[in-house]
Design an enzyme around this catalytic site. Sequence first.
Site, PDB file in Angstrom:
ATOM      1  CE1 TYR A   1      -4.261   2.294   0.665  1.00 42.25           C
ATOM      2  CE2 TYR A   1      -2.684   3.423   1.987  1.00 42.25           C
ATOM      3  CZ  TYR A   1      -3.141   3.662   1.894  1.00 42.25           C
ATOM      4  OH  TYR A   1      -3.925   4.548   1.905  1.00 42.25           O
TER       5      TYR A   1
ATOM      6  CE  LYS B   1      -3.278   4.956  -1.775  1.00 40.71           C
ATOM      7  NZ  LYS B   1      -4.857   5.851  -2.922  1.00 40.71           N
TER       8      LYS B   1
END
Length: 257
Positions: free
Chosen positions: A155, A159
């Site tokens: 994750y 990002k």
Amino acid sequence: MSTPLAGRVALVTGAGNGLGQAITGHLVRAGARVVMVGRQLGKLEKARRDLGLSAEDCRLEPCDVASADSVADLARRLASEPVSILVNNAGVPGPVKELVEVEAEEWDSVFATNVRGVFLMCRAFLPAMTHAREGDVINIASVSGKRPLAGRTPYCASKMAVIGLTTTLAAEVGPYDVRVNSLSPGPVRGPRMERNFRLEAARSGTSYHTAEADFVSRAALGRMVEEDEVGQAVVAMLQMHGLTAADIDLSAGMVAR
């Protein structure tokens, strides 16, 4: 009184719940007509009902942003819509585990939605904006891309990739008066963070409340961000016409630079 986004059409991905639903509500209140995009039409319908909006306020369009064919079909269906605001909000949280335990398929799944999806949507809808010499893209990133967060490598990496995509794309389309920015929320109160706290508690052998308290204690304000605050920030960014290639932190002080 006129509203700040009157007459503009905004497309919001991941609009069926959470941040996407909140962003949709604020965009409509600011005067935009919104195309709500998500994988499940039923979720989009429920989100529109929960917001108290009508079909005139919001058009619902199912799409899997990770699929090139699905995005191309969406662009064809919206060929007559002058989309001048694109909010790439769709994302998945991915696994909560150490990197050496992450399966390749899990890694690929996170990047498919969180990064490939942003790429595909921008590729599909930017040409009309550059041709019209007007447009805004806001990519929803995360402060998790900018600070250590053990157990969330896929994750966090995805990002940070979104932030890099944002700044470079802004340079490409800036000459056409199209602005590209990213918004990086901190922990947002809601089901996703509750899920993360449960998984972190299981991973670290602590309680849910300990996992939550430890995470929130890193923020200067000692609290999480609310979904409505993210919606407000999106509208505010769209009114800053000199803002481009920027990454805006909305983290209650989780990140300080």
